[in-house]
Design a protein around this motif. Sequence first.
Motif, short mmCIF file in Angstrom:
data_model
loop_
_atom_site.label_atom_id
_atom_site.label_comp_id
_atom_site.label_asym_id
_atom_site.label_seq_id
_atom_site.Cartn_x
_atom_site.Cartn_y
_atom_site.Cartn_z
N ASN A 1 -12.39 4.64 -11.64
CA ASN A 1 -13.20 5.64 -12.35
C ASN A 1 -14.64 5.66 -11.86
O ASN A 1 -15.02 4.98 -10.91
CB ASN A 1 -13.13 5.42 -13.87
CG ASN A 1 -13.88 4.18 -14.33
OD1 ASN A 1 -14.42 3.43 -13.53
ND2 ASN A 1 -13.91 3.96 -15.63
N GLY A 2 -15.48 6.42 -12.56
CA GLY A 2 -16.86 6.62 -12.15
C GLY A 2 -17.78 5.48 -12.49
O GLY A 2 -18.95 5.49 -12.08
N SER A 3 -17.31 4.48 -13.23
CA SER A 3 -18.17 3.34 -13.58
C SER A 3 -17.72 2.05 -12.90
O SER A 3 -18.16 0.96 -13.28
CB SER A 3 -18.20 3.14 -15.10
OG SER A 3 -16.89 2.89 -15.60
N LEU B 1 -17.96 12.72 -10.39
CA LEU B 1 -16.67 12.09 -10.14
C LEU B 1 -16.30 12.23 -8.67
O LEU B 1 -16.72 13.17 -7.99
CB LEU B 1 -15.57 12.73 -11.00
CG LEU B 1 -15.68 12.58 -12.52
CD1 LEU B 1 -14.58 13.41 -13.19
CD2 LEU B 1 -15.59 11.13 -12.94
N SER B 2 -15.51 11.29 -8.18
CA SER B 2 -14.97 11.42 -6.83
C SER B 2 -13.91 12.52 -6.83
O SER B 2 -13.38 12.90 -7.87
CB SER B 2 -14.35 10.09 -6.38
OG SER B 2 -15.33 9.06 -6.39
N VAL B 3 -13.60 13.05 -5.65
CA VAL B 3 -12.68 14.18 -5.55
C VAL B 3 -11.23 13.72 -5.70
O VAL B 3 -10.89 12.56 -5.45
CB VAL B 3 -12.86 14.93 -4.21
CG1 VAL B 3 -14.27 15.50 -4.12
CG2 VAL B 3 -12.57 14.02 -3.03
N PHE B 4 -10.37 14.68 -6.10
CA PHE B 4 -8.93 14.41 -6.18
C PHE B 4 -8.32 14.46 -4.79
O PHE B 4 -8.68 15.31 -3.96
CB PHE B 4 -8.24 15.44 -7.06
CG PHE B 4 -8.54 15.29 -8.53
CD1 PHE B 4 -8.75 14.06 -9.10
CD2 PHE B 4 -8.59 16.41 -9.36
CE1 PHE B 4 -9.02 13.92 -10.45
CE2 PHE B 4 -8.85 16.29 -10.71
CZ PHE B 4 -9.07 15.04 -11.25
N PRO C 1 -10.16 9.70 -10.84
CA PRO C 1 -9.86 10.60 -9.71
C PRO C 1 -9.33 9.88 -8.48
O PRO C 1 -8.60 10.46 -7.69
CB PRO C 1 -11.22 11.24 -9.42
CG PRO C 1 -12.23 10.26 -9.93
CD PRO C 1 -11.60 9.59 -11.11
N VAL C 2 -9.68 8.60 -8.30
CA VAL C 2 -9.23 7.84 -7.13
C VAL C 2 -8.06 6.97 -7.55
O VAL C 2 -8.18 6.14 -8.46
CB VAL C 2 -10.36 6.97 -6.56
CG1 VAL C 2 -9.90 6.25 -5.31
CG2 VAL C 2 -11.59 7.81 -6.28
N HIS D 1 -11.69 20.66 -9.68
CA HIS D 1 -13.15 20.59 -9.71
C HIS D 1 -13.60 19.39 -10.55
O HIS D 1 -13.71 19.47 -11.77
CB HIS D 1 -13.73 21.89 -10.26
CG HIS D 1 -13.73 23.00 -9.25
ND1 HIS D 1 -12.61 23.75 -8.99
CD2 HIS D 1 -14.70 23.46 -8.42
CE1 HIS D 1 -12.89 24.64 -8.05
NE2 HIS D 1 -14.16 24.49 -7.70
N THR D 2 -13.85 18.30 -9.88
CA THR D 2 -14.27 17.07 -10.56
C THR D 2 -15.77 17.03 -10.82
O THR D 2 -16.23 16.18 -11.58
CB THR D 2 -13.87 15.85 -9.72
OG1 THR D 2 -14.40 15.99 -8.40
CG2 THR D 2 -12.35 15.74 -9.63
N GLY D 3 -16.55 17.91 -10.19
CA GLY D 3 -17.99 17.92 -10.41
C GLY D 3 -18.70 16.87 -9.58
O GLY D 3 -18.10 16.15 -8.78
N ARG D 4 -20.01 16.75 -9.80
CA ARG D 4 -20.82 15.86 -8.97
C ARG D 4 -20.78 14.41 -9.41
O ARG D 4 -21.23 13.52 -8.69
CB ARG D 4 -22.28 16.35 -8.97
CG ARG D 4 -22.94 16.34 -10.33
CD ARG D 4 -24.40 16.75 -10.25
NE ARG D 4 -25.18 15.83 -9.45
CZ ARG D 4 -26.50 15.90 -9.31
NH1 ARG D 4 -27.17 16.84 -9.92
NH2 ARG D 4 -27.14 15.01 -8.57
#
Length: 490
Positions: free
Chosen positions: A475-477, A411-414, A460-461, A406-409
């Motif tokens: 990452n997310g940034s 983060l990208s999914v695993f 996650p990616v 569960h990465t949440g909204r």
Amino acid sequence: MIKIENTSPLKMEEIECMSDDEDESLTYEQQREKRMKKNQEILDILGVNQAAKTLANSLEKKAAYKNVKKSRSIKLKPERRSLRIAHLAAPQDNLPEKNELKFNNSEISEKDNSYVTKFIDQSIITMPEEDSVFVEKLSDELAIKEAVNDFHMLPSDKFVHVLKSLDMITPVKVCEKRIYSLAIHPSETSLIVAAGDMNGNLSLYNNRNSEMREYRIHDAPVNCISFCTWDPYKLFSTSHDGSVRCGDIVKRTFDVIYKKDWKGQNKYGMNHTTWHTEFERNLLIGSGSGHVDMIDLRTPDQIINTAWCHERSVRTVQCHPLEKHHFLTSSGVGEVSLWDIRKMTDKSINPILQFEHPKSLTSAFFSASGTKMVSTCNDDNIRIFNTDTLNASATKPIKIISHNNHTGRWLSVFKAKWNPGRDNEFFIGSMMTPKRIQVYNCSGNVLHNLTATEMTTYCPVIEVHPTQAIYVGGNGSGRLHIFSTKKQLT
């Protein structure tokens, strides 16, 4: 709080007058009724009866108010039945008319929480002239030479030994927003990474001169990127905006080779594209409507085959590494299914095998030779299947690994992915602290955690170089975290 009315205090003699008469001539029942009557008279004089009635009335009003507030109409949802399994036709608004790809302009309102189209209507996007020097250098590095040392062919013990020797370089900013997809070119002269972000940007990073360029070529997240296996100067990008583009470094263009009308993110008309995979000189493309379409890259303006595989979104698509006519899909309805491309002649197709899962999937992939399959599910488990023989026994997992997916909204999914060239080791992101990328074997053991003090965010990616010991996490940034040895990056 309810108050008892003030009454004059009773004198002792008045109370005594109300005591039971000891009249032996009365029966027991008569004496009982007489005592009850006198007790009621005392309660009336004290005002207790009136207070009790007032309290009861107030409680009834509160209860009535609560019942009115809580009462709501309950709508029972109809039981969901599989139209595909029942051999019924798919909703027609999800299918391209007469299998022809459309290029109509379509503005999506913000009310539908969808993407406003702009770049999707540009069939060709050209790299700017000021990037000519960067592209020329990149083109020189894209020439594939014979692999010097294929790290992924090492025995397991040496493979782990090399993993433990890897270090992370300083994170590199390559994308404007959150990274959704990564691809690493097989070139060994330089590390060349393509990254797609949530805004529809595609970035090209050349490690040799530490240069990168970002191109806006889609209107929505770029969910899948891959370098072409037969032409090292091309790459494919699939976006949620409903299109697939082919980037050509020689021509310096990004051409639309597949496109669907975007109908918005509603329950029945999700036509966004999600994933692609190569099949010979064709592409198989999964979509949010549950369909998988096939296009011939020689005639990219037409769908040559289509199949309705799932009732909800196709998350990933992959052809079998050896038996190319088989392809694997993961879905948003808890299904991983194996299909036969040769039977893609109708809008509904029957799977060869189905691997049931309790919740929606984020990915499912074959290992290098197809003898294993790994799936990532939203029930916080990774499942490993033995697909050496494609029969009913293959549908039962040989190992279930507990893993927080569960990465949440934000983060990208695993997506658990096999190491290139290997059938027993795979890698995946992690929600654990300290931040890390994990490498597992099929027994469920963590062989190594790729981590560093500078790794302060989740990745996650992730992607691995096809031949070298180079792991890259996004990452997310919009930053890349590269694990390698200094020798491989010089």
